[in-house]
Design a protein around this motif. Sequence first.
Motif, PDB file in Angstrom:
ATOM      1  N   MET A   1      49.567  32.423  60.352  1.00  0.00           N
ATOM      2  CA  MET A   1      49.062  31.895  59.102  1.00  0.00           C
ATOM      3  C   MET A   1      48.330  32.988  58.335  1.00  0.00           C
ATOM      4  O   MET A   1      47.842  33.951  58.900  1.00  0.00           O
ATOM      5  N   THR A   2      48.233  32.849  57.007  1.00  0.00           N
ATOM      6  CA  THR A   2      47.540  33.828  56.172  1.00  0.00           C
ATOM      7  C   THR A   2      46.098  33.399  55.979  1.00  0.00           C
ATOM      8  O   THR A   2      45.817  32.241  55.693  1.00  0.00           O
ATOM      9  N   ASN A   3      45.179  34.338  56.152  1.00  0.00           N
ATOM     10  CA  ASN A   3      43.760  34.014  56.043  1.00  0.00           C
ATOM     11  C   ASN A   3      43.338  34.043  54.587  1.00  0.00           C
ATOM     12  O   ASN A   3      43.620  34.981  53.845  1.00  0.00           O
ATOM     13  N   ASP A   4      42.621  33.026  54.176  1.00  0.00           N
ATOM     14  CA  ASP A   4      42.112  32.938  52.808  1.00  0.00           C
ATOM     15  C   ASP A   4      40.682  33.443  52.790  1.00  0.00           C
ATOM     16  O   ASP A   4      39.751  32.729  53.140  1.00  0.00           O
ATOM     17  N   VAL A   5      40.511  34.709  52.412  1.00  0.00           N
ATOM     18  CA  VAL A   5      39.174  35.312  52.379  1.00  0.00           C
ATOM     19  C   VAL A   5      38.572  35.079  50.998  1.00  0.00           C
ATOM     20  O   VAL A   5      39.114  35.499  49.990  1.00  0.00           O
ATOM     21  N   SER A   6      37.447  34.377  50.930  1.00  0.00           N
ATOM     22  CA  SER A   6      36.832  34.060  49.644  1.00  0.00           C
ATOM     23  C   SER A   6      36.227  35.305  49.022  1.00  0.00           C
ATOM     24  O   SER A   6      35.915  36.274  49.696  1.00  0.00           O
ATOM     25  N   ARG A   7      36.058  35.286  47.682  1.00  0.00           N
ATOM     26  CA  ARG A   7      35.456  36.427  46.994  1.00  0.00           C
ATOM     27  C   ARG A   7      33.966  36.500  47.320  1.00  0.00           C
ATOM     28  O   ARG A   7      33.312  35.479  47.575  1.00  0.00           O
ATOM     29  N   PRO A   8      33.391  37.698  47.318  1.00  0.00           N
ATOM     30  CA  PRO A   8      31.951  37.827  47.558  1.00  0.00           C
ATOM     31  C   PRO A   8      31.161  37.144  46.439  1.00  0.00           C
ATOM     32  O   PRO A   8      31.579  37.125  45.282  1.00  0.00           O
ATOM     33  N   LEU A   9      30.020  36.606  46.769  1.00  0.00           N
ATOM     34  CA  LEU A   9      29.147  35.999  45.770  1.00  0.00           C
ATOM     35  C   LEU A   9      28.477  37.075  44.920  1.00  0.00           C
ATOM     36  O   LEU A   9      28.286  38.209  45.369  1.00  0.00           O
ATOM     37  N   THR A  10      28.114  36.701  43.693  1.00  0.00           N
ATOM     38  CA  THR A  10      27.465  37.640  42.773  1.00  0.00           C
ATOM     39  C   THR A  10      26.148  37.057  42.284  1.00  0.00           C
ATOM     40  O   THR A  10      25.817  35.883  42.531  1.00  0.00           O
ATOM     41  N   LEU A  11      25.397  37.891  41.539  1.00  0.00           N
ATOM     42  CA  LEU A  11      24.159  37.417  40.927  1.00  0.00           C
ATOM     43  C   LEU A  11      24.430  36.229  40.012  1.00  0.00           C
ATOM     44  O   LEU A  11      23.600  35.315  39.890  1.00  0.00           O
ATOM     45  N   ARG A  12      25.587  36.221  39.345  1.00  0.00           N
ATOM     46  CA  ARG A  12      25.910  35.121  38.443  1.00  0.00           C
ATOM     47  C   ARG A  12      25.968  33.791  39.197  1.00  0.00           C
ATOM     48  O   ARG A  12      25.512  32.766  38.684  1.00  0.00           O
ATOM     49  N   ASP A  13      26.505  33.806  40.432  1.00  0.00           N
ATOM     50  CA  ASP A  13      26.578  32.573  41.220  1.00  0.00           C
ATOM     51  C   ASP A  13      25.175  32.035  41.502  1.00  0.00           C
ATOM     52  O   ASP A  13      24.918  30.828  41.413  1.00  0.00           O
ATOM     53  N   VAL A  14      24.261  32.937  41.855  1.00  0.00           N
ATOM     54  CA  VAL A  14      22.877  32.516  42.131  1.00  0.00           C
ATOM     55  C   VAL A  14      22.215  32.060  40.845  1.00  0.00           C
ATOM     56  O   VAL A  14      21.450  31.081  40.829  1.00  0.00           O
ATOM     57  N   SER A  15      22.500  32.759  39.754  1.00  0.00           N
ATOM     58  CA  SER A  15      21.954  32.387  38.446  1.00  0.00           C
ATOM     59  C   SER A  15      22.365  30.973  38.068  1.00  0.00           C
ATOM     60  O   SER A  15      21.531  30.148  37.660  1.00  0.00           O
ATOM     61  N   GLU A  16      23.652  30.665  38.211  1.00  0.00           N
ATOM     62  CA  GLU A  16      24.151  29.336  37.859  1.00  0.00           C
ATOM     63  C   GLU A  16      23.583  28.261  38.783  1.00  0.00           C
ATOM     64  O   GLU A  16      23.269  27.151  38.342  1.00  0.00           O
ATOM     65  N   ALA A  17      23.438  28.594  40.080  1.00  0.00           N
ATOM     66  CA  ALA A  17      22.931  27.598  41.036  1.00  0.00           C
ATOM     67  C   ALA A  17      21.446  27.318  40.848  1.00  0.00           C
ATOM     68  O   ALA A  17      20.977  26.202  41.088  1.00  0.00           O
ATOM     69  N   SER A  18      20.701  28.326  40.397  1.00  0.00           N
ATOM     70  CA  SER A  18      19.246  28.162  40.261  1.00  0.00           C
ATOM     71  C   SER A  18      18.815  27.815  38.845  1.00  0.00           C
ATOM     72  O   SER A  18      17.678  27.390  38.618  1.00  0.00           O
ATOM     73  N   GLY A  19      19.713  28.045  37.872  1.00  0.00           N
ATOM     74  CA  GLY A  19      19.387  27.718  36.488  1.00  0.00           C
ATOM     75  C   GLY A  19      18.499  28.731  35.807  1.00  0.00           C
ATOM     76  O   GLY A  19      17.819  28.401  34.834  1.00  0.00           O
TER      77      GLY A  19
END
Length: 340
Positions: A1-19
């Motif tokens: 099977m092929t492994n689905d490696v997710s993209r690394p998180l960025t500052l933008r992800d934390v920014s959006e999650a924390s507001g």
Amino acid sequence: MTNDVSRPLTLRDVSEASGVSEMTVSRVLRNRGDVSKGTRERVLTAAKALGYVPNKIAGALASQRVNLVAVIIPSLRNMVFPEVMSGISAVLEETELQPVVGVTDYLPEKEERVLYEMLSWRPSGVIIAGLEHTDAARAMLKASGIPVVEIMDVDGTPIDSMVGISHRRAGRIMAQAILKAGYSRIGFLGTKMPLDHRARKRFEGFTEALAKSGVEIADKEFYSGGSALVKGREMTSAILEREPDLDFLYYSNDMIAAGGLLSLLDRGFDIPDRIGLAGFNGVELLEGLPRRLATIDACRTEIGEKAAEIIAQRVNTPEAAVETVVELTPTISYGDTLRR
């Protein structure tokens, strides 16, 4: 099977999650600037929940990765892990990758800290001992965007890939051999209990197999510290003082089993007829004992090799299909301390 490696998180992800803005997130994570306590806590909570780890090499390398493989193990004093490391090193020597080691002392919180620091340098992969981690550590591993191989154990579900043996199966194999040899008054002795999850699983498999034959553990002796010959002697004396008619002692590892063997020989016990004993790991260093210990080989070097092979394959060919579960077979050695 092929492994689905997710993209690394960025500052933008934390920014959006924390507001809050990316600039504020950056100041909080670098512990710079004047940020209110409430905002700081909101950012840190969001980052921890996401599994975000700051990138200490951001802008330094176009690939945003270094040719390091983070290897996180519980101990360097335990003779098991140097053999695992030798297997990892032997495979990685043929690549551009280099292992770098972090030690957790079997402490979940320390594993979390070590993992955080090592991931911040953006390694090409992670090899980590065990399947049990804190929620924050699991989040970091899942969000890392790199190959992760959990080693030593296959009794559970991996985050990405896992290589090891079934410790419950190893416990069952030993229980069946002990019962077949005619022993019935059995004691269990373990160190690093209950932090050593693999020893706990062996104990569970061991007692389950005994129970199926109508036999219960007669006594047990646990010690929260590390393994040593002297500790094996002390634990053996303690359990026999309480239950002098025990006819078999099963130890969580070979080191304390070796101490137990020396204690029993000093006291003139007839081994394996009056009392038998067995350990776990198949440590070659102990082959010079007056009696060869009964034990189970934990496939340590092979585990290291297989884990490193998975990392190397995934780094070289990210889309390649590789095994996500590699279960090796533990084998019993009867030695001179278990009747056949």
